[in-house]
Design a protein around this motif. Structure first.
Motif, PDB file in Angstrom:
ATOM      1  N   PRO A 128       0.801  -1.227   0.000  1.00 25.82           N
ATOM      2  CA  PRO A 128       0.000   0.000   0.000  1.00 25.82           C
ATOM      3  C   PRO A 128       0.836   1.280   0.000  1.00 25.82           C
ATOM      4  CG  PRO A 128       0.125  -0.864   2.212  1.00 25.82           C
ATOM      5  CD  PRO A 128       0.867  -1.851   1.348  1.00 25.82           C
ATOM      6  N   VAL A 129       2.159   1.152  -0.097  1.00 19.81           N
ATOM      7  CA  VAL A 129       3.054   2.305   0.038  1.00 19.81           C
ATOM      8  C   VAL A 129       3.455   2.827  -1.335  1.00 19.81           C
ATOM      9  CG1 VAL A 129       5.226   3.156   0.981  1.00 19.81           C
ATOM     10  CG2 VAL A 129       3.922   1.421   2.223  1.00 19.81           C
ATOM     11  N   PHE A 130       3.139   4.077  -1.613  1.00 16.69           N
ATOM     12  CA  PHE A 130       3.580   4.723  -2.841  1.00 16.69           C
ATOM     13  C   PHE A 130       5.027   5.161  -2.690  1.00 16.69           C
ATOM     14  CE2 PHE A 130       4.167   8.719  -5.286  1.00 16.69           C
ATOM     15  CZ  PHE A 130       4.054   8.190  -6.562  1.00 16.69           C
ATOM     16  N   TRP A 131       5.814   4.977  -3.757  1.00 18.81           N
ATOM     17  CA  TRP A 131       7.217   5.370  -3.802  1.00 18.81           C
ATOM     18  C   TRP A 131       7.946   4.813  -2.565  1.00 18.81           C
ATOM     19  CZ3 TRP A 131       8.819  11.090  -5.087  1.00 18.81           C
ATOM     20  CH2 TRP A 131      10.152  11.117  -5.540  1.00 18.81           C
ATOM     21  N   PRO A 132       8.010   3.497  -2.437  1.00 19.86           N
ATOM     22  CA  PRO A 132       8.542   2.902  -1.205  1.00 19.86           C
ATOM     23  C   PRO A 132       9.980   3.279  -0.898  1.00 19.86           C
ATOM     24  CG  PRO A 132       8.390   1.277  -2.960  1.00 19.86           C
ATOM     25  CD  PRO A 132       7.666   2.485  -3.443  1.00 19.86           C
ATOM     26  N   TYR A 133      10.781   3.504  -1.947  1.00 17.47           N
ATOM     27  CA  TYR A 133      12.196   3.812  -1.718  1.00 17.47           C
ATOM     28  C   TYR A 133      12.495   5.290  -1.896  1.00 17.47           C
ATOM     29  CZ  TYR A 133      12.122  -1.214  -2.395  1.00 17.47           C
ATOM     30  OH  TYR A 133      11.815  -2.538  -2.297  1.00 17.47           O
ATOM     31  N   ALA A 134      11.506   6.112  -1.606  1.00 19.46           N
ATOM     32  CA  ALA A 134      11.684   7.555  -1.797  1.00 19.46           C
ATOM     33  C   ALA A 134      12.885   8.082  -1.022  1.00 19.46           C
ATOM     34  CB  ALA A 134      10.413   8.305  -1.378  1.00 19.46           C
ATOM     35  N   TYR A 135      13.038   7.647   0.219  1.00 17.65           N
ATOM     36  CA  TYR A 135      14.141   8.145   1.045  1.00 17.65           C
ATOM     37  C   TYR A 135      15.484   7.815   0.399  1.00 17.65           C
ATOM     38  CZ  TYR A 135      16.961   9.046   5.218  1.00 17.65           C
ATOM     39  OH  TYR A 135      17.890   9.535   6.101  1.00 17.65           O
ATOM     40  N   SER A 136      15.692   6.550   0.052  1.00 17.97           N
ATOM     41  CA  SER A 136      16.969   6.177  -0.546  1.00 17.97           C
ATOM     42  C   SER A 136      17.107   6.733  -1.959  1.00 17.97           C
ATOM     43  CB  SER A 136      17.126   4.651  -0.566  1.00 17.97           C
ATOM     44  OG  SER A 136      16.022   4.045  -1.190  1.00 17.97           O
ATOM     45  N   ASP A 137      16.001   6.779  -2.720  1.00 23.35           N
ATOM     46  CA  ASP A 137      16.092   7.309  -4.080  1.00 23.35           C
ATOM     47  C   ASP A 137      16.535   8.765  -4.087  1.00 23.35           C
ATOM     48  OD1 ASP A 137      15.407   4.967  -5.295  1.00 23.35           O
ATOM     49  OD2 ASP A 137      13.301   5.473  -5.575  1.00 23.35           O
ATOM     50  N   ILE A 138      15.916   9.559  -3.233  1.00 21.96           N
ATOM     51  CA  ILE A 138      16.246  10.984  -3.227  1.00 21.96           C
ATOM     52  C   ILE A 138      17.704  11.206  -2.853  1.00 21.96           C
ATOM     53  CG2 ILE A 138      15.831  13.147  -1.997  1.00 21.96           C
ATOM     54  CD1 ILE A 138      13.767  12.565  -4.113  1.00 21.96           C
ATOM     55  N   PHE A 139      18.145  10.552  -1.791  1.00 16.98           N
ATOM     56  CA  PHE A 139      19.482  10.861  -1.306  1.00 16.98           C
ATOM     57  C   PHE A 139      20.560  10.034  -1.999  1.00 16.98           C
ATOM     58  CE2 PHE A 139      16.668  12.091   2.306  1.00 16.98           C
ATOM     59  CZ  PHE A 139      16.799  13.452   2.096  1.00 16.98           C
ATOM     60  N   ASP A 140      20.260   8.810  -2.413  1.00 18.38           N
ATOM     61  CA  ASP A 140      21.236   8.076  -3.212  1.00 18.38           C
ATOM     62  C   ASP A 140      21.424   8.745  -4.569  1.00 18.38           C
ATOM     63  OD1 ASP A 140      21.770   6.259  -1.270  1.00 18.38           O
ATOM     64  OD2 ASP A 140      20.553   4.649  -2.102  1.00 18.38           O
ATOM     65  N   TYR A 141      20.331   9.223  -5.172  1.00 18.83           N
ATOM     66  CA  TYR A 141      20.442   9.922  -6.442  1.00 18.83           C
ATOM     67  C   TYR A 141      21.288  11.182  -6.287  1.00 18.83           C
ATOM     68  CZ  TYR A 141      18.915  11.762 -10.989  1.00 18.83           C
ATOM     69  OH  TYR A 141      18.881  12.231 -12.268  1.00 18.83           O
ATOM     70  N   THR A 142      21.199  11.801  -5.107  1.00 18.95           N
ATOM     71  CA  THR A 142      22.014  12.986  -4.846  1.00 18.95           C
ATOM     72  C   THR A 142      23.499  12.667  -4.999  1.00 18.95           C
ATOM     73  OG1 THR A 142      20.395  13.923  -3.323  1.00 18.95           O
ATOM     74  CG2 THR A 142      22.656  14.666  -3.067  1.00 18.95           C
ATOM     75  N   PHE A 143      23.894  11.485  -4.525  1.00 20.14           N
ATOM     76  CA  PHE A 143      25.311  11.128  -4.569  1.00 20.14           C
ATOM     77  C   PHE A 143      25.682  10.328  -5.811  1.00 20.14           C
ATOM     78  CE2 PHE A 143      24.154  10.984   0.081  1.00 20.14           C
ATOM     79  CZ  PHE A 143      24.668  12.224   0.368  1.00 20.14           C
ATOM     80  N   TRP A 144      24.774   9.473  -6.303  1.00 19.20           N
ATOM     81  CA  TRP A 144      25.118   8.482  -7.323  1.00 19.20           C
ATOM     82  C   TRP A 144      24.159   8.522  -8.512  1.00 19.20           C
ATOM     83  CZ3 TRP A 144      24.947   4.350  -2.940  1.00 19.20           C
ATOM     84  CH2 TRP A 144      26.019   4.559  -2.064  1.00 19.20           C
TER      85      TRP A 144
END
Length: 432
Positions: A128-144
């Motif tokens: 039931p969770v939209f964008w489950p990896y939002a936390y890691s996506d946002i900040f991992d994308y920042t670095f990688w």
């Protein structure tokens, strides 16, 4: 003869797609079983791709002979292919599309995909969770950013709009409908993505501790790369603290029940995007402070963080951004027109309902225009610049949701029970 062959080939494609889906849904236990599953998947995908290529040859020959496919299907194929943010990315690289599809359909977290040699892809739903990896996506994308599919944000925009109308399985999704560039939309070429592909325990763990495990910040990697001074170490500790506070923002945005109605889905997505934007705003000042304290050499090492997965030439990110900017400027008929046309076909609104639907159609067009305006002109070269760009995109998504929600609520309120049931399951309802 060609028409009969095409029908028979489509039946074979359907069977192969079902087999691939069954294999993808299995959860092998142990490394040996997982390797065997991957070998079977690769073999089935090769067969599927060969059939699809032959299908395209048949369709081309039919066109040469004047045997055109039904007008409605052809129009839907053209609109679905062109009228999306991710259309250009889907057609650029067949292998890239297939690997992104694998990461997405298996709902792999970024680090999980990287360990298997794949770029991270946008995952719209986990239970039931939209964008489950939002936390890691946002900040991992920042670095990688190199380790993410270059069309990540284009697919995020598509899924965001799709889910409002179609739920978790859009029949026009570029990932779902086009396993091969140029593939035809057949009405069978997609599967409704199951939202229950994770255990309740895994979902609870993800929601309870978004900053743990696969979603952890690369603090140690940053420290190893830049070798901070004691003063810089203190700022890095502040960044770690900010990251933990940002993770807390996500705990309240994890839904524990499925949203079954379009207004409910949009509200769930809005809550998640709001939490993500809040997390960015918590972390960004600490990241800027730490980054600005670094020497030129340290900043260069910081900029070079990341796994080797997806490493591209220095010019490739800018080419990807240019492709996305060009795609953003094109009409988005698949997102704005097709769902409204489908609603009209299965619900048959009249009177105030038709007026409310027209209002919803206008609000959707304005929302998509806002997303188009947030498309990048380039890919920032620094983590601070990338985080700032992502904040802009999140603001655009939130504003898009806020434009659509009132119009969607008003339209939904005009429907009777039968019409609501049809709207709730739009992609499953047989239409004319």
């Amino acid at each position: 003869m060609l028409s009969r062959q095409t029908v028979e080939r489509q039946a074979r494609i359907d069977r192969l797609q079902q087999r691939v889906q069954q294999l993808q849904s299995q959860k092998p236990q142990g490394a040996r079983a997982e390797r065997q599953q991957q070998r079977l998947l690769q073999a089935q995908n090769r067969l599927l791709q060969r059939e699809q290529r032959t299908q395209q040859t048949d369709l081309a020959r039919q066109q040469q002979l004047g045997l055109q496919p039904p007008a409605g299907r052809a129009a839907a194929a053209q609109a679905a292919e062109r009228g999306r943010f991710a259309a250009r990315f889907r057609s650029n690289d067949a292998l890239q599309t297939r690997t992104a599809l694998m990461a997405r359909e298996n709902r792999w977290a970024p680090h999980h995909a990287w360990r298997r040699g794949h770029r991270a892809a946008f995952v719209a739903w986990l239970g039931p969770v939209f964008w489950p990896y939002a936390y890691s996506d946002i900040f991992d994308y920042t670095f990688w950013p190199y380790a993410y599919d270059p069309g990540y944000w284009a697919y995020a925009y598509d899924d965001f709009v799709d889910t409002v109308f179609w739920g978790a399985g859009s029949p026009y999704s570029a990932y779902a409908s086009y396993p091969e560039p140029g593939g035809a939309v057949t009405g069978y070429g997609y599967r409704a993505r199951e939202r229950s592909g994770a255990s309740p325990q895994a979902i609870r763990q993800l929601c309870r501790d978004p900053d743990k495990g696969v979603t952890a910040w690369p603090i140690l990697s940053i420290a190893r790369a830049v070798r901070p001074t004691p003063e810089q170490r203190a700022l890095l500790d502040e960044l770690r603290t900010a990251a933990a506070r940002a993770a807390d923002a996500f705990k309240q945005s994890c839904a524990d029940t499925y949203a079954m109605t379009p207004p409910g889905r949009l509200q769930a997505m809005t809550n998640r995007i709001s939490a993500t934007l809040e997390a960015v705003r918590i972390v960004r000042p600490a990241l800027e402070k730490f980054y600005n304290s670094l020497s030129d050499e340290q900043q260069a090492r910081f900029n070079a963080l990341g796994p080797d997965v997806g490493r591209r030439s220095p010019s490739q990110p800018q080419q990807d951004a240019k492709a996305q900017a060009e795609s953003c400027g094109e009409p988005k008929s698949s997102l704005t027109q097709l769902p409204i046309e489908r609603i009209e076909a299965v619900i048959h609104p009249a009177g105030k309902q038709k007026q409310a639907l027209d209002h919803l159609s206008g609000a959707t067009r304005e929302a998509v225009k806002g997303l188009q305006a947030a498309c990048p002109d380039d890919v920032p070269l620094t983590p601070v610049g990338r985080l700032e760009a992502m904040e802009k995109r999140l603001q655009a998504m939130l504003q898009a949701a806020q434009r659509v929600q009132p119009a969607l609520d008003d339209f939904y309120a005009t429907l009777n029970s039968e019409q609501k049931a049809r709207f709730n399951t739009l992609q499953q309802v047989a239409g004319p």
